[in-house]
Scaffold this motif. Structure first.
Motif, PDB file in Angstrom:
ATOM      1  N   SER A 169       0.811  -1.231   0.000  1.00 49.53           N
ATOM      2  CA  SER A 169       0.000   0.000   0.000  1.00 49.53           C
ATOM      3  C   SER A 169       0.838   1.274   0.000  1.00 49.53           C
ATOM      4  O   SER A 169       0.280   2.356   0.062  1.00 49.53           O
ATOM      5  N   THR A 170       2.162   1.121  -0.079  1.00 43.98           N
ATOM      6  CA  THR A 170       3.007   2.323  -0.154  1.00 43.98           C
ATOM      7  C   THR A 170       3.993   2.173  -1.313  1.00 43.98           C
ATOM      8  O   THR A 170       4.370   1.050  -1.690  1.00 43.98           O
ATOM      9  N   ARG A 171       4.434   3.322  -1.811  1.00 44.36           N
ATOM     10  CA  ARG A 171       5.411   3.318  -2.913  1.00 44.36           C
ATOM     11  C   ARG A 171       6.707   2.642  -2.470  1.00 44.36           C
ATOM     12  O   ARG A 171       7.321   1.899  -3.225  1.00 44.36           O
ATOM     13  N   GLU A 172       7.120   2.908  -1.231  1.00 46.38           N
ATOM     14  CA  GLU A 172       8.406   2.402  -0.747  1.00 46.38           C
ATOM     15  C   GLU A 172       8.413   0.874  -0.691  1.00 46.38           C
ATOM     16  O   GLU A 172       9.332   0.232  -1.194  1.00 46.38           O
ATOM     17  N   THR A 173       7.384   0.316  -0.096  1.00 41.56           N
ATOM     18  CA  THR A 173       7.398  -1.146   0.058  1.00 41.56           C
ATOM     19  C   THR A 173       7.116  -1.847  -1.273  1.00 41.56           C
ATOM     20  O   THR A 173       7.620  -2.941  -1.522  1.00 41.56           O
ATOM     21  N   LEU A 174       6.342  -1.195  -2.138  1.00 38.49           N
ATOM     22  CA  LEU A 174       6.141  -1.773  -3.471  1.00 38.49           C
ATOM     23  C   LEU A 174       7.484  -1.851  -4.192  1.00 38.49           C
ATOM     24  O   LEU A 174       7.819  -2.880  -4.808  1.00 38.49           O
ATOM     25  N   GLU A 175       8.264  -0.803  -4.086  1.00 41.28           N
ATOM     26  CA  GLU A 175       9.560  -0.787  -4.781  1.00 41.28           C
ATOM     27  C   GLU A 175      10.481  -1.877  -4.225  1.00 41.28           C
ATOM     28  O   GLU A 175      11.196  -2.543  -4.982  1.00 41.28           O
ATOM     29  N   ILE A 176      10.443  -2.078  -2.928  1.00 43.42           N
ATOM     30  CA  ILE A 176      11.256  -3.146  -2.312  1.00 43.42           C
ATOM     31  C   ILE A 176      10.844  -4.502  -2.892  1.00 43.42           C
ATOM     32  O   ILE A 176      11.693  -5.311  -3.284  1.00 43.42           O
ATOM     33  N   ALA A 177       9.540  -4.746  -2.965  1.00 45.36           N
ATOM     34  CA  ALA A 177       9.061  -6.046  -3.465  1.00 45.36           C
ATOM     35  C   ALA A 177       9.466  -6.237  -4.930  1.00 45.36           C
ATOM     36  O   ALA A 177       9.909  -7.325  -5.329  1.00 45.36           O
ATOM     37  N   LEU A 178       9.357  -5.181  -5.720  1.00 45.22           N
ATOM     38  CA  LEU A 178       9.721  -5.282  -7.144  1.00 45.22           C
ATOM     39  C   LEU A 178      11.220  -5.511  -7.293  1.00 45.22           C
ATOM     40  O   LEU A 178      11.667  -6.371  -8.059  1.00 45.22           O
ATOM     41  N   ASP A 179      11.982  -4.755  -6.550  1.00 48.52           N
ATOM     42  CA  ASP A 179      13.451  -4.873  -6.584  1.00 48.52           C
ATOM     43  C   ASP A 179      13.922  -6.255  -6.155  1.00 48.52           C
ATOM     44  O   ASP A 179      14.898  -6.782  -6.680  1.00 48.52           O
ATOM     45  N   ALA A 180      13.226  -6.798  -5.182  1.00 45.81           N
ATOM     46  CA  ALA A 180      13.619  -8.114  -4.643  1.00 45.81           C
ATOM     47  C   ALA A 180      13.152  -9.249  -5.557  1.00 45.81           C
ATOM     48  O   ALA A 180      13.462 -10.413  -5.311  1.00 45.81           O
ATOM     49  N   GLY A 181      12.371  -8.912  -6.595  1.00 44.61           N
ATOM     50  CA  GLY A 181      12.032  -9.930  -7.586  1.00 44.61           C
ATOM     51  C   GLY A 181      10.676 -10.586  -7.417  1.00 44.61           C
ATOM     52  O   GLY A 181      10.477 -11.716  -7.902  1.00 44.61           O
ATOM     53  N   ALA A 182       9.743  -9.917  -6.772  1.00 42.78           N
ATOM     54  CA  ALA A 182       8.384 -10.491  -6.681  1.00 42.78           C
ATOM     55  C   ALA A 182       7.825 -10.661  -8.098  1.00 42.78           C
ATOM     56  O   ALA A 182       8.012  -9.796  -8.950  1.00 42.78           O
ATOM     57  N   ASP A 183       7.147 -11.785  -8.331  1.00 45.95           N
ATOM     58  CA  ASP A 183       6.523 -12.017  -9.644  1.00 45.95           C
ATOM     59  C   ASP A 183       5.150 -11.370  -9.715  1.00 45.95           C
ATOM     60  O   ASP A 183       4.682 -11.009 -10.790  1.00 45.95           O
ATOM     61  N   MET A 184       4.497 -11.311  -8.551  1.00 45.96           N
ATOM     62  CA  MET A 184       3.152 -10.737  -8.485  1.00 45.96           C
ATOM     63  C   MET A 184       3.099  -9.790  -7.298  1.00 45.96           C
ATOM     64  O   MET A 184       3.626 -10.116  -6.220  1.00 45.96           O
ATOM     65  N   VAL A 185       2.458  -8.659  -7.498  1.00 48.00           N
ATOM     66  CA  VAL A 185       2.255  -7.732  -6.387  1.00 48.00           C
ATOM     67  C   VAL A 185       0.749  -7.527  -6.235  1.00 48.00           C
ATOM     68  O   VAL A 185       0.052  -7.267  -7.219  1.00 48.00           O
ATOM     69  N   GLY A 186       0.269  -7.681  -5.005  1.00 50.40           N
ATOM     70  CA  GLY A 186      -1.174  -7.668  -4.779  1.00 50.40           C
ATOM     71  C   GLY A 186      -1.633  -6.406  -4.077  1.00 50.40           C
ATOM     72  O   GLY A 186      -0.970  -5.896  -3.163  1.00 50.40           O
ATOM     73  N   PHE A 187      -2.778  -5.900  -4.530  1.00 49.21           N
ATOM     74  CA  PHE A 187      -3.378  -4.711  -3.944  1.00 49.21           C
ATOM     75  C   PHE A 187      -4.782  -5.085  -3.483  1.00 49.21           C
ATOM     76  O   PHE A 187      -5.556  -5.668  -4.249  1.00 49.21           O
ATOM     77  N   VAL A 188      -5.071  -4.757  -2.227  1.00 54.43           N
ATOM     78  CA  VAL A 188      -6.330  -5.182  -1.618  1.00 54.43           C
ATOM     79  C   VAL A 188      -7.384  -4.079  -1.765  1.00 54.43           C
ATOM     80  O   VAL A 188      -7.196  -2.962  -1.274  1.00 54.43           O
ATOM     81  N   PHE A 189      -8.473  -4.428  -2.443  1.00 52.37           N
ATOM     82  CA  PHE A 189      -9.598  -3.495  -2.574  1.00 52.37           C
ATOM     83  C   PHE A 189     -10.752  -4.078  -1.746  1.00 52.37           C
ATOM     84  O   PHE A 189     -11.657  -4.722  -2.274  1.00 52.37           O
ATOM     85  N   PHE A 190     -10.646  -3.914  -0.458  1.00 49.54           N
ATOM     86  CA  PHE A 190     -11.649  -4.468   0.465  1.00 49.54           C
ATOM     87  C   PHE A 190     -11.597  -3.620   1.737  1.00 49.54           C
ATOM     88  O   PHE A 190     -10.706  -3.815   2.588  1.00 49.54           O
ATOM     89  N   PRO A 191     -12.510  -2.663   1.865  1.00 50.07           N
ATOM     90  CA  PRO A 191     -12.414  -1.677   2.948  1.00 50.07           C
ATOM     91  C   PRO A 191     -12.184  -2.225   4.363  1.00 50.07           C
ATOM     92  O   PRO A 191     -11.439  -1.591   5.128  1.00 50.07           O
ATOM     93  N   PRO A 192     -12.749  -3.370   4.756  1.00 54.85           N
ATOM     94  CA  PRO A 192     -12.484  -3.814   6.132  1.00 54.85           C
ATOM     95  C   PRO A 192     -11.027  -4.248   6.378  1.00 54.85           C
ATOM     96  O   PRO A 192     -10.631  -4.455   7.529  1.00 54.85           O
TER      97      PRO A 192
END
Ligand SMILES: O=C(O)c1ccccc1N[C@@H]1O[C@H](COP(=O)(O)O)[C@@H](O)[C@H]1O
Length: 219
Positions: A11-34
């Protein structure tokens, strides 16, 4: 086929970049308010742009209606929908047809009886994601950091790619992959310091640990 590693609930630019840099194949974004990992459409749009095809963008939804999926399509343009609610086989077919995206159906597992739904979903879904069945009083159907008994999948004969999730972390991902024979691992809570707060070091360690199992299996 090479192992897929998915980091969910970014949910943040910083942690998304870490996951991409570290080689994640899929990055998930949660669209569920609770969920403590819920992102607004605007944040989803912003994070989606940042991915720039370095990984597959996964939109996690829970029994979302067409209007909600339309908005997510417009904001994120996901590569895959992760359907984590009680969506029926017919609803999967409908979503695929209307939105033209592959779907990964989350199947909650507590006992072997939970696997009875597989033939129906396997006929339509592009991928199955096995997750621990949430307790009845849970505020969300996943993302609870709880594992299920992986041995229930030991003799699985599923002619469809599948991933394992639920309570995974750096110290158990190798065993989960070994026991289940899954082609991928998905994590959210196990790479957080608090619900919804991703930890860069845990993300990197998780991806390293999952990848290490791949190296072992080609030896
Ligand atoms: O992450 C959430 O808050 C969430 C909300 C609603 C449905 C699913 C959710 N997360 C997914 O659940 C599994 C397991 O997560 P965890 O590693 O045990 O925290 C995973 O696929 C998450 O993407």
């Amino acid at each position: 086929m090479s192992l897929l590693v998915k980091i969910c609930g970014l949910s943040t630019r910083e942690t998304l970049e870490i996951a991409l840099d570290a080689g994640a194949d899929m990055v998930g974004f949660v669209f569920f308010p609770p969920s403590p990992r819920h992102v607004s459409l605007e944040t989803g749009r912003d994070l989606g742009r940042q991915v720039r095809q370095r990984a597959l963008k996964v939109a996690l939804t829970v029994d979302a209606d067409d209007a909600a999926l339309d908005n997510i399509m417009d904001a994120l343009s996901p590569d895959i929908f992760q359907l984590h609610g009680q969506e029926s086989v017919a609803r999967l077919r409908d979503i695929k047809q209307k939105f033209g995206r592959p779907v990964m159906k989350a199947v909650p597992v507590a006992t072997s009886a939970d696997l009875a739904v597989l033939p129906g979903y396997a006929a339509v879904a592009d991928r199955i994601l096995f997750d621990a069945r949430a307790p009845k009083d849970a505020t969300r159907p996943g993302g609870l950091g709880a594992p299920f008994d992986w041995h229930l999948l030991e003799n699985l004969d599923l002619r469809l790619p599948y991933m394992v999730s639920g309570g995974l972390h750096v110290d158990n991902v190798a065993e989960a992959l070994r026991v289940t024979g899954a082609g991928g691992a998905d994590v959210s809570s196990g790479v957080e310091s608090a619900p919804g707060v991703k930890d860069p070091e845990l993300i990197k360690a998780f991806i390293r640990a999952a990848r290490a199992t791949q190296e072992l299996s080609v030896r």
